[in-house]
Design an enzyme around this catalytic site. Structure first.
Site, PDB file in Angstrom:
ATOM      1  NE  ARG A   1      -7.754  -1.658  11.755  1.00  0.00           N
ATOM      2  CZ  ARG A   1      -8.167  -2.742  12.404  1.00  0.00           C
ATOM      3  NH1 ARG A   1      -8.806  -2.627  13.564  1.00  0.00           N
ATOM      4  NH2 ARG A   1      -7.991  -3.941  11.897  1.00  0.00           N
TER       5      ARG A   1
ATOM      6  CB  CYS B   1      -6.579  -3.900  -3.574  1.00  0.00           C
ATOM      7  SG  CYS B   1      -7.612  -3.444  -2.174  1.00  0.00           S
ATOM      8  CG  ASP B   2      -7.207  -7.633   1.006  1.00  0.00           C
ATOM      9  OD1 ASP B   2      -7.411  -6.404   0.984  1.00  0.00           O
ATOM     10  OD2 ASP B   2      -6.776  -8.216   2.013  1.00  0.00           O
TER      11      ASP B   2
ATOM     12  CG  ASN C   1      -2.261  -0.608   0.945  1.00  0.00           C
ATOM     13  OD1 ASN C   1      -2.758  -0.500  -0.172  1.00  0.00           O
ATOM     14  ND2 ASN C   1      -2.858  -1.230   1.948  1.00  0.00           N
TER      15      ASN C   1
ATOM     16  CE1 TYR D   1      -9.210   1.722   3.379  1.00  0.00           C
ATOM     17  CE2 TYR D   1      -9.896  -0.132   2.030  1.00  0.00           C
ATOM     18  CZ  TYR D   1      -9.135   0.387   3.067  1.00  0.00           C
ATOM     19  OH  TYR D   1      -8.313  -0.442   3.796  1.00  0.00           O
TER      20      TYR D   1
END
Ligand code: G6P
Ligand code: MN
Length: 444
Positions: free
Chosen positions: A283, A171-172, A148, A263
């Protein structure tokens, strides 16, 4: 059958043990002869290396060679696949990426907004360095990159390695959403085929077809608007991910017709996201106190006992993340021609969007690489959002290569989570100070 050599760049990641478990259970389609773990953090990786030896001794004794190294010359010689999961700056810098913007009243997130900007400028050189080493030592290796912020990394590597068709960015997140969607239908995600467009962490599902070719999306949107949706991955059954998924309900109510990537919450409701954030505990803190701590404890235990018996790796349970990457590797190795969502050059797939943009769209995947499907024309709302975001991404990468403070300021000002030039400047100066060890003299 050909047996493969796989290198994991970022071997000390908390995601590696689950990935190794998937690799171990994929011997029928992707038989392994050699595993290499590569990381710059030797101690952290050593725990994973110990785990790998134990897991494979017990469950995959056919693998002759299990190597851990901090030397790229050893890591990337004689490899068929490189799975790339670098986290430049580690969780410590992720924490700052999240907290510095919050101090300015802005979204603090690892890949979106100012946090993603800072992370991007750290990732670009690290990713380029690894890709260069791989290409020198194993020119034909498939590089599956999910480091990322993937959008910025893809834009940068697309410029440095323009014709490289064996460098694939993924990307998952969409797959995690699809898994959760499948759970609504008591089904499995592989029963469905998505149609989707966007940039990384910035896109929308337009159709989801079942095996019979029926589009389940309209019914699904009605269901989500009514009942909401929760993450299917048991690893995501925690407050922040539950809240993130609950915002999908909000988004499909406010903007009917498509299912957004989770997102999008940061771009559509930035103030709300700031308000519910704790500027002193983000986070990154949750991950360090949760997943990372569990990861170390579990790996230490397995290393002490010299067996995976009694741990989750004794069962046949898998994580979505590792499964998805190995499914992609399988498609490339065995020419399955399945559809995956990939971050790739637009090249006209989205007709009314720049050809050179790195977009996330469905692609057919086989032995010859990825072939994008046609998306066609996208509506003004999504196009407008994407144009702003893509300009931000391009300017961020320009700022890196041109070492341009002016471009960096433009990038941040353009980002939907920032928008105010005065705030952008103050923020940029804070980020420069905090990232000095990584950016060095980039903007001086
Ligand atoms: C999703 C995204 C990844 C991101 C991760 C963060 O999987 O696709 O790009 O790294 O979420 O999850 P975390 O649990 O670390 O906040
Ligand atoms: Mn992602």
């Amino acid at each position: 059958m050909k047996r493969y050599s796989i290198a994991i760049a970022g071997g000390g990641s908390t995601y590696t043990p689950a990935l190794l478990k998937t690799i171990s259970d994929s011997r029928d389609c992707l038989p392994l002869r050699r595993l290499v773990l590569y990381d710059i953090d030797r101690d952290r990786q050593e725990l994973v290396h110990g785990f790998a030896r134990i897991l494979f001794r017990e469950q995959y004794p056919e693998v002759e060679d299990i190597v851990a190294t901090t030397d790229p010359e050893i890591a990337f010689a004689d490899v068929d696949f490189v799975l790339m999961q670098l986290r430049s700056g580690g969780f410590r810098m992720r924490e700052l990426d999240e907290k510095i913007p919050l101090r300015h009243g802005l979204v603090g997130q690892e890949t979106c907004g100012a946090g993603g900007f800072a992370y991007g400028l750290r990732s670009i050189p690290d990713v380029i360095e690894v890709v260069k080493a791989v290409r020198r030592l194993s020119p034909d290796a498939w590089i599956l990159n999910y480091s990322n912020p993937a959008a910025i990394v893809a834009e940068a590597t697309g410029r440095v390695f323009p014709g490289d068709r064996r460098l694939i960015n993924i990307c998952d997140m969409p797959i995690g959403i699809l898994e959760s969607v499948a759970a609504v239908f008591n089904s499995h995600r592989r029963e469905f085929e998505p149609r989707y467009f966007g940039l990384n962490h910035f896109g929308w599902f337009t159709h989801i077809y079942d095996r019979a070719g029926n589009d389940i999306l309209p019914g699904l949107l009605a269901h989500i608007a009514e009942n909401g949706i929760t993450p299917a991955d048991p690893g995501m059954a925690e407050k922040s991910w539950l809240e993130t998924y609950s915002n999908l309900r909000r988004m499909v109510r406010d903007f009917p017709g498509m299912l957004p990537n989770t997102y999008m919450q940061y771009y559509l409701y930035p103030q709300k996201m700031v308000k519910k954030s704790d500027p002193n505990y983000t986070r990154a803190n949750e991950v360090m106190d949760g997943r990372e701590k569990r990861f170390f404890e579990e790996l230490r235990l397995i290393n002490d006992r010299q067996t995976v018996a009694g741990s989750e790796y004794a069962s046949s349970k898998h994580g979505v993340h590792g499964d998805y990457i190995i499914e992609l590797a399988n498609a490339l190795a065995n020419n399955t021609q399945e559809i995956f969502l990939i971050i790739t050059r637009n090249n006209g797939a989205i007709r009314n969007f720049p050809a050179e943009a790195m977009v996330e769209i469905p692609c057919r995947v086989g032995k010859n690489g990825v072939e994008p499907l046609v998306v066609g024309e996208i509506p003004p709302f999504h196009k407008g959002l994407m144009e702003g975001q893509y300009a931000y991404e391009k300017l961020t990468v320009d700022a890196y290569f041109e070492q341009s403070y002016d471009k960096a300021l433009q990038a941040l000002t353009l980002n939907r989570t920032v928008t105010n030039a005065d705030v952008a400047r103050a923020l940029l100066d804070d980020l420069i100070a905090a990232n000095y060890d990584y950016w060095g003299k980039l903007f001086r």
